[in-house]
Design an enzyme around this catalytic site. Structure first.
Site, PDB file in Angstrom:
ATOM      1  N   HIS A 295       0.888  -1.168   0.000  1.00  0.00           N
ATOM      2  CA  HIS A 295       0.000   0.000   0.000  1.00  0.00           C
ATOM      3  C   HIS A 295       0.924   1.215   0.000  1.00  0.00           C
ATOM      4  O   HIS A 295       2.001   1.173   0.618  1.00  0.00           O
ATOM      5  CB  HIS A 295      -0.825   0.122   1.278  1.00  0.00           C
ATOM      6  CG  HIS A 295      -1.782  -0.986   1.548  1.00  0.00           C
ATOM      7  ND1 HIS A 295      -1.411  -2.157   2.123  1.00  0.00           N
ATOM      8  CD2 HIS A 295      -3.123  -1.074   1.354  1.00  0.00           C
ATOM      9  CE1 HIS A 295      -2.487  -2.938   2.279  1.00  0.00           C
ATOM     10  NE2 HIS A 295      -3.539  -2.304   1.806  1.00  0.00           N
TER      11      HIS A 295
ATOM     12  N   GLU B  91      -9.451 -13.403  -1.804  1.00  0.00           N
ATOM     13  CA  GLU B  91      -8.730 -13.691  -0.560  1.00  0.00           C
ATOM     14  C   GLU B  91      -9.486 -14.792   0.192  1.00  0.00           C
ATOM     15  O   GLU B  91     -10.677 -14.673   0.465  1.00  0.00           O
ATOM     16  CB  GLU B  91      -8.615 -12.429   0.303  1.00  0.00           C
ATOM     17  CG  GLU B  91      -7.961 -12.721   1.649  1.00  0.00           C
ATOM     18  CD  GLU B  91      -7.501 -11.490   2.399  1.00  0.00           C
ATOM     19  OE1 GLU B  91      -7.012 -10.541   1.745  1.00  0.00           O
ATOM     20  OE2 GLU B  91      -7.628 -11.468   3.628  1.00  0.00           O
TER      21      GLU B  91
ATOM     22  N   HIS C 158     -11.395 -13.819   3.311  1.00  0.00           N
ATOM     23  CA  HIS C 158     -12.604 -13.047   2.993  1.00  0.00           C
ATOM     24  C   HIS C 158     -13.710 -13.983   2.504  1.00  0.00           C
ATOM     25  O   HIS C 158     -14.885 -13.761   2.776  1.00  0.00           O
ATOM     26  CB  HIS C 158     -12.314 -12.007   1.911  1.00  0.00           C
ATOM     27  CG  HIS C 158     -11.312 -10.976   2.318  1.00  0.00           C
ATOM     28  ND1 HIS C 158     -10.900  -9.961   1.477  1.00  0.00           N
ATOM     29  CD2 HIS C 158     -10.632 -10.791   3.474  1.00  0.00           C
ATOM     30  CE1 HIS C 158     -10.015  -9.201   2.099  1.00  0.00           C
ATOM     31  NE2 HIS C 158      -9.828  -9.700   3.317  1.00  0.00           N
TER      32      HIS C 158
HETATM   33  C1  XLS Z   1      -7.853  -6.497   4.186  1.00  0.00           C
HETATM   34  C2  XLS Z   1      -7.354  -6.731   2.838  1.00  0.00           C
HETATM   35  C3  XLS Z   1      -6.168  -5.874   2.454  1.00  0.00           C
HETATM   36  C4  XLS Z   1      -6.010  -5.859   0.971  1.00  0.00           C
HETATM   37  C5  XLS Z   1      -5.190  -4.733   0.457  1.00  0.00           C
HETATM   38  O1  XLS Z   1      -8.641  -7.266   4.721  1.00  0.00           O
HETATM   39  O2  XLS Z   1      -7.071  -8.078   2.681  1.00  0.00           O
HETATM   40  O3  XLS Z   1      -5.012  -6.289   3.095  1.00  0.00           O
HETATM   41  O4  XLS Z   1      -5.492  -7.058   0.490  1.00  0.00           O
HETATM   42  O5  XLS Z   1      -5.699  -3.510   0.800  1.00  0.00           O
HETATM   43 NI    NI Z   2      -6.130  -8.987   0.958  1.00  0.00          NI
HETATM   44 NI    NI Z   3      -8.005  -9.353   4.245  1.00  0.00          NI
END
Ligand code: XLS
Ligand code: NI
Ligand code: NI
Length: 476
Positions: free
Chosen positions: A141, A308, A311
């Site tokens: 980031h 992810e 997620h």
């Molecule tokens: C947060 C996200 C973050 C993204 C990038 O939960 O996974 O890390 O991958 O902003």
């Molecule tokens: Ni992420």
């Molecule tokens: Ni994440």
């Protein structure tokens, strides 16, 4: 007693401050003297050599047991299947702080500040780390790698200085950025969101930040750019104009596409779905929701998804489900390789160590023909209690080995063909003339009613789920 009381109070206040502003480490008592402002000399990871493949029988924790970068599996080198990447924010900015406790990790190179000098030192540590680990990519980031500023100009100048060093280190080591992104969730200005903020000034600020992040990602030869909308959502619908916010988000993405083209950045734009946290509801809930959003706004050809695994489970799906949803929509772009804890309900960002899950992930990836120009980014962090420098290596090694086992197992399953045959057989009634007519959209209800009467009660076969599970297990 009184002194202890004050001490404990201060400790609590400090913990709260860390949790709220996510600040970096202070100098630990035993490191006083080392936490100075002087230039770092020598290695960051002395005593750790380049991590090598030693095979499954090796007992050396600092070696790969299953990941053998140059070995070919299904006609492609392992390193090309994965394109592993280290996440700068976890590996180099993760402090171990949680909402109840102060940082636990005091890496010897940290001086307790977030100065430009410290940012550059950390960047050097990053390159030594990825070189020794044998990974070719890293992700960042904007605000992880360089200090923010009082003004946008100051923040951009800080970023430029660190990025110049990163570019130099990349050229020496032949490493590249897998993806860059803008941190649009930490600063208080983003409390209502960035592109979906109720404040026009915040929308503009976020646009300026993404513009700069796209430029530096391009400069660092990034192959992708990620949008994770951590605060693009709502806490209450009572005070939210959801339709207007979603329209704004779409306009923001359109502007990003236009700017990407303007500067000649050919990387893939990726959206990373997540259902909630930090907001109660995040607009990019899951792969299907995000695909629908992209279709509605005519953006489907311009974006792919960064799935992810943690997620995925937060949204009530498996990682395999999210990957399949992305894949069948032509949207599988990248994987944030991590996992949650089945007994904990948030994004714990752990290294994925479940071989069965890795195998199913790799079945999707192989079916997709790989995910390049995306890759596997370790959006994963050490547990708060893991505090040795070598834990950073061990965590990535087991993460890479687990995915490598997944790849080997998935290849075995595919080469064996029994599982595919089970699935093929299950649908074989459609491998007929009438099946083909249905699949081509040439069978209307009148025709089907005629057939149903002609055939009578249909025979229904077993789904063979347990057999499918048995086949999967035989490859693990
Ligand atoms: C947060 C996200 C973050 C993204 C990038 O939960 O996974 O890390 O991958 O902003
Ligand atoms: Ni992420
Ligand atoms: Ni994440």
């Amino acid at each position: 007693m009184k002194a202890w009381g004050i001490f404990l109070l201060l400790l609590c206040l400090q913990a709260i401050t860390y949790a709220v502003i996510g600040e970096s480490q202070t100098c630990p008592a035993e490191n006083v003297g080392k936490c100075d402002d002087s230039d770092w000399e020598g290695e960051f990871f002395p005593g750790i050599n380049k991590i090598k493949y030693e095979g499954p029988s090796s007992k050396n924790p600092l070696s790969f047991k299953w990941y053998n970068a140059e070995e070919e599996i299904l006609g492609k080198k392992m390193k090309d299947w994965f394109r592993f990447s280290v996440a700068f924010w976890h590996t180099f900015r993760g402090t171990g702080a949680d909402p109840f406790g102060a940082p636990t990790k005091y890496w010897p190179w940290e001086d307790g500040t977030n100065s430009l000098k410290m940012a550059k030192r950390r960047m050097r540590a990053n390159f030594e780390f990825i070189n020794k680990l044998g990974v070719d990519w890293w992700c960042f980031h904007d605000r992880d790698i360089a200090p923010d500023g009082e003004t946008l100009e100051e923040a951009n100048a800080n970023l430029d200085e660190v990025v110049a060093l990163a570019k130099e280190l990349q050229m020496q080591s032949k490493k590249k950025v897998l993806w860059g992104t803008a941190q649009l969730f930490m600063h208080p200005r983003y409390m209502h969101g960035a592109a979906t903020s109720s404040e026009l000034g915040v929308y503009a600020y976020a646009a300026a930040q993404v513009k700069k992040a796209l430029e530096v990602t391009h400069y660092l030869e990034g192959e992708n750019y990620v949008f994770w909308g951590g605060r693009e959502g709502y806490q209450s619908l009572l005070n939210t104009d959801m339709e207007r916010e979603l329209n704004h988000l779409a306009r923001f993405f359109e502007a990003a596409v236009a700017y990407k083209k303007k500067i000649g950045f050919n990387g893939t734009l990726l959206i990373e779905p997540k259902p909630q946290e930090p907001t109660k509801h995040q607009y990019d809930w899951d792969a299907a929701t995000t695909a629908n959003f992209l279709r509605k706004y005519g953006l489907i050809g311009e974006f792919k998804l960064n799935i992810e695994c943690n997620h995925a489970t937060l949204s009530g799906h498996s990682c395999h489900h999210e990957l399949e949803t992305a894949r069948i929509n032509g949207l599988l772009g990248n994987i944030d390789a991590n996992t949650g804890d089945p007994q904990v309900g948030w994004d714990t960002d752990q290294f994925l160590v479940d071989i069965q899950e890795a195998t199913m992930i790799m079945l999707s990836v192989i079916k997709n023909g790989g995910i390049a120009p995306g890759g596997f980014n370790f959006d994963a962090k050490l547990r708060r209690e893991s505090t040795d420098v070598d834990d950073l290596f061990i965590a990535h090694i087991i993460g890479m080995d687990t995915m490598a086992r997944g790849l080997r197992n998935a290849a075995t399953l595919i080469e064996d063909g029994t599982l595919a045959e089970l699935v093929r057989k299950r649908y074989q009634s459609f491998d007929t003339e009438i099946g083909a007519q249905i699949e081509a959209g040439k069978a209307d209800f009148d025709f089907l009613e005629k057939k149903a009467k002609e055939w009578g009660e249909p025979k229904v076969a077993s789904a063979k789920q347990e057999l499918a599970e048995m086949i999967l297990q035989s490859a693990l």
